[in-house]
Design a protein around this motif. Structure first.
Motif, mmCIF file in Angstrom:
data_model
loop_
_atom_site.group_PDB
_atom_site.id
_atom_site.type_symbol
_atom_site.label_atom_id
_atom_site.label_comp_id
_atom_site.label_asym_id
_atom_site.label_seq_id
_atom_site.Cartn_x
_atom_site.Cartn_y
_atom_site.Cartn_z
ATOM 1 N N GLY A 233 0.843 -1.183 0.000
ATOM 2 C CA GLY A 233 0.000 0.000 0.000
ATOM 3 C C GLY A 233 0.881 1.235 0.000
ATOM 4 N N VAL A 234 0.434 2.297 -0.641
ATOM 5 C CA VAL A 234 1.187 3.550 -0.651
ATOM 6 C C VAL A 234 0.277 4.664 -0.158
ATOM 7 C CG1 VAL A 234 2.731 2.845 -2.516
ATOM 8 C CG2 VAL A 234 0.592 4.022 -3.070
ATOM 9 N N GLY A 235 0.875 5.739 0.357
ATOM 10 C CA GLY A 235 0.091 6.846 0.873
ATOM 11 C C GLY A 235 -0.764 6.416 2.058
ATOM 12 N N ALA A 236 -2.024 6.851 2.066
ATOM 13 C CA ALA A 236 -2.935 6.489 3.155
ATOM 14 C C ALA A 236 -3.137 4.982 3.226
ATOM 15 C CB ALA A 236 -4.273 7.201 2.978
ATOM 16 N N ALA B 21 4.836 -5.087 5.812
ATOM 17 C CA ALA B 21 4.168 -4.051 5.028
ATOM 18 C C ALA B 21 5.201 -3.381 4.132
ATOM 19 C CB ALA B 21 3.521 -3.020 5.944
ATOM 20 N N HIS B 22 4.830 -3.139 2.879
ATOM 21 C CA HIS B 22 5.761 -2.543 1.922
ATOM 22 C C HIS B 22 5.107 -1.344 1.252
ATOM 23 C CE1 HIS B 22 8.437 -5.994 2.321
ATOM 24 N NE2 HIS B 22 7.389 -6.777 2.116
ATOM 25 N N SER B 23 5.700 -0.157 1.473
ATOM 26 C CA SER B 23 5.229 1.044 0.786
ATOM 27 C C SER B 23 6.207 1.491 -0.291
ATOM 28 C CB SER B 23 5.008 2.181 1.789
ATOM 29 O OG SER B 23 6.197 2.460 2.513
ATOM 30 N N ASP B 24 7.448 1.010 -0.200
ATOM 31 C CA ASP B 24 8.440 1.292 -1.239
ATOM 32 C C ASP B 24 8.219 0.309 -2.391
ATOM 33 O OD1 ASP B 24 11.061 0.675 -2.676
ATOM 34 O OD2 ASP B 24 11.609 2.481 -1.563
ATOM 35 N N PRO B 25 7.919 0.785 -3.598
ATOM 36 C CA PRO B 25 7.582 -0.122 -4.696
ATOM 37 C C PRO B 25 8.710 -1.069 -5.084
ATOM 38 C CG PRO B 25 7.852 2.137 -5.488
ATOM 39 C CD PRO B 25 7.818 2.197 -3.994
ATOM 40 N N THR C 225 10.815 -6.720 -4.962
ATOM 41 C CA THR C 225 11.901 -7.650 -4.650
ATOM 42 C C THR C 225 11.491 -8.648 -3.574
ATOM 43 O OG1 THR C 225 12.840 -6.034 -3.096
ATOM 44 C CG2 THR C 225 13.727 -6.061 -5.332
ATOM 45 N N ASN C 226 10.610 -8.252 -2.687
ATOM 46 C CA ASN C 226 10.095 -9.193 -1.692
ATOM 47 C C ASN C 226 9.052 -10.121 -2.293
ATOM 48 O OD1 ASN C 226 10.887 -8.761 1.425
ATOM 49 N ND2 ASN C 226 11.084 -6.826 0.326
ATOM 50 N N ALA C 227 8.251 -9.607 -3.218
ATOM 51 C CA ALA C 227 7.232 -10.440 -3.859
ATOM 52 C C ALA C 227 7.854 -11.590 -4.640
ATOM 53 C CB ALA C 227 6.365 -9.580 -4.780
ATOM 54 N N THR D 94 -5.583 -0.679 -2.343
ATOM 55 C CA THR D 94 -5.640 0.468 -3.227
ATOM 56 C C THR D 94 -7.093 0.843 -3.468
ATOM 57 O OG1 THR D 94 -5.355 1.206 -5.533
ATOM 58 C CG2 THR D 94 -5.226 -1.169 -5.130
ATOM 59 N N HIS D 95 -7.482 2.019 -3.049
ATOM 60 C CA HIS D 95 -8.872 2.432 -3.228
ATOM 61 C C HIS D 95 -9.230 2.538 -4.708
ATOM 62 C CE1 HIS D 95 -12.696 4.363 -2.928
ATOM 63 N NE2 HIS D 95 -12.245 5.432 -3.552
ATOM 64 N N SER D 96 -8.354 3.138 -5.493
ATOM 65 C CA SER D 96 -8.641 3.343 -6.912
ATOM 66 C C SER D 96 -8.596 2.044 -7.704
ATOM 67 C CB SER D 96 -7.638 4.327 -7.514
ATOM 68 O OG SER D 96 -6.341 3.731 -7.576
ATOM 69 N N GLY D 97 -7.878 1.047 -7.191
ATOM 70 C CA GLY D 97 -7.726 -0.204 -7.927
ATOM 71 C C GLY D 97 -6.761 -0.107 -9.085
ATOM 72 N N SER D 98 -6.094 1.032 -9.225
ATOM 73 C CA SER D 98 -5.225 1.230 -10.383
ATOM 74 C C SER D 98 -3.845 1.773 -10.020
ATOM 75 C CB SER D 98 -5.899 2.174 -11.384
ATOM 76 O OG SER D 98 -6.210 3.415 -10.783
ATOM 77 N N THR D 99 -3.472 1.673 -8.753
ATOM 78 C CA THR D 99 -2.165 2.164 -8.306
ATOM 79 C C THR D 99 -1.067 1.216 -8.770
ATOM 80 O OG1 THR D 99 -3.227 3.110 -6.350
ATOM 81 C CG2 THR D 99 -0.822 2.948 -6.325
ATOM 82 N N GLY D 100 -0.261 1.663 -9.725
ATOM 83 C CA GLY D 100 0.750 0.794 -10.312
ATOM 84 C C GLY D 100 1.753 0.249 -9.316
ATOM 85 N N ASP D 101 2.143 1.078 -8.330
ATOM 86 C CA ASP D 101 3.132 0.645 -7.336
ATOM 87 C C ASP D 101 2.597 -0.457 -6.436
ATOM 88 O OD1 ASP D 101 4.982 2.422 -8.296
ATOM 89 O OD2 ASP D 101 4.601 3.962 -6.774
ATOM 90 N N VAL D 102 1.300 -0.644 -6.410
ATOM 91 C CA VAL D 102 0.685 -1.718 -5.630
ATOM 92 C C VAL D 102 0.347 -2.914 -6.520
ATOM 93 C CG1 VAL D 102 -1.360 -2.327 -4.277
ATOM 94 C CG2 VAL D 102 -0.212 -0.148 -3.876
ATOM 95 N N ILE D 103 -0.083 -2.631 -7.745
ATOM 96 C CA ILE D 103 -0.456 -3.703 -8.672
ATOM 97 C C ILE D 103 0.754 -4.552 -9.057
ATOM 98 C CG2 ILE D 103 -1.328 -4.193 -10.993
ATOM 99 C CD1 ILE D 103 -3.105 -1.739 -10.722
ATOM 100 N N GLU D 104 1.891 -3.905 -9.294
ATOM 101 C CA GLU D 104 3.054 -4.654 -9.785
ATOM 102 C C GLU D 104 3.534 -5.726 -8.808
ATOM 103 O OE1 GLU D 104 6.091 -5.996 -12.277
ATOM 104 O OE2 GLU D 104 4.167 -4.999 -12.601
#
Length: 317
Positions: free
Chosen positions: A171-174, A195-199, A204-206, A219-229
């Motif tokens: 997750g990133v941001g809020a 928990a990982h906020s650094d993409p 690398t952990n995934a 991700t609320h928007s469902g489209s946050t690339g740093d979370v999707i990847e």
């Protein structure tokens, strides 16, 4: 579940979901109380014509419940097919089922159990009004999220967490703060969680995940690339994947075995998405944690007691 990417999202952001795409969203039709939550959650991702139908049924459930499919199409300046597609996207097999839900929602509103949505916070509102409006919006978000939460998906996610060798949460941001909240809770009952906020660290952990591990994307928007990847990487590595999102049709769900949908209060200038989304996310996180704690009670209870004692000792020292 078949481990393959769902066939969606290739240039369809401005097009209406086809009938075949929406069949998969149908299960038990939402209860009347959940209908308003569905409209609030899905309307931003609908086409403009479908939004007109959704706004009409949410704004006047009693009036729309009295209309035929042709009448609602005429009222909204759309077509009968659009009305039916909107009903199906909201989770109903057909327009007749949507009309029944609208009648139920209208009855709840008339009884005072489903109050109207509060007005936005204004820059010159007295602080007492700000408190009242925020409290109402928070309560509505919690109620909407609870009403729309798929408990079958929730139970499956809990089962995966209980059995997991390790859990990574992205997750990133809020949403990153919510990710930290979940991992801290899991750690306190003796489960391995990060928990990982650094993409970059997230990816690398995934890569190290495998079958038997769990990866959760928030991700609320469902489209946050740093979370999707990182979720994509975890999915391809065989981990069980979970998406906590306000957009059940968003790109993140391509790589999610289980989708947990949140609702939000309406956004405004003084209440951005980061605020309104956090409340629903925290409720889902708490549901996950309590579900896991229930199933691991024999080990979770002593672990919680030990952590409380350790913190109390630290404060006494």
């Amino acid at each position: 579940m078949t481990r393959r990417v769902k066939e969606t999202f290739a240039g369809e952001r401005d097009s209406a979901p086809g009938p075949s795409a929406m069949v998969g969203t149908l299960g038990t039709p939402p209860a009347p109380a959940a209908l308003a939550a569905k409209v609030r959650t899905l309307a931003p991702s609908m086409t403009r014509s479908m939004q007109r139908v959704a706004e009409a049924v949410a704004g006047d459930p009693a009036g729309c419940a009295a209309l035929t499919v042709t009448g609602l199409a005429e009222l909204t300046g759309t077509s009968e097919a659009t009305v039916v597609r909107t009903a199906r996207l909201l989770g109903y097999p057909g327009y007749r089922d949507l009309r029944l839900a609208l009648a139920g929602l209208a009855a709840q509103q008339q009884s005072g159990r489903a109050p109207a949505i509060t007005t936005d916070i204004a820059a010159d509102d007295p602080i007492a009004d700000v408190v009242a409006k925020l409290a109402y919006d928070e309560q509505q978000t919690l109620a909407d999220t609870a009403a729309g939460l798929d408990t079958v998906q929730l139970g499956a996610a809990v089962t995966a967490l209980v059995a997991a060798r390790r859990t990574d949460v992205y997750g990133v941001g809020a949403s990153g703060l919510v990710a930290q909240d979940l991992t801290q809770k899991l750690l306190r009952i003796g489960l391995m969680a990060h928990a990982h906020s650094d993409p970059h660290l997230a990816v690398t952990n995934a890569v190290q995940l495998r079958a038997g591990d769990v990866a959760i994307a928030i991700t609320h928007s469902g489209s946050t690339g740093d979370v999707i990847e990182p979720l994509r990487v975890a999915f391809e590595r065989g981990a069980t994947t979970v998406a906590i999102t306000g957009r059940p049709d968003g790109p993140v769900t391509q790589y999610a075995d289980h989708v947990l949908t949140t609702s939000t209060a309406r956004e405004s200038e003084l209440r951005p998405a980061a605020m309104s989304s956090r409340t629903g996310q925290l409720l889902v996180v708490d549901c996950l944690f309590v579900g896991v704690a229930q199933r691991t009670y024999e080990t979770a209870a002593p672990a919680l007691s030990a952590s409380y004692e350790a913190l109390a000792h630290r404060h006494r020292s």
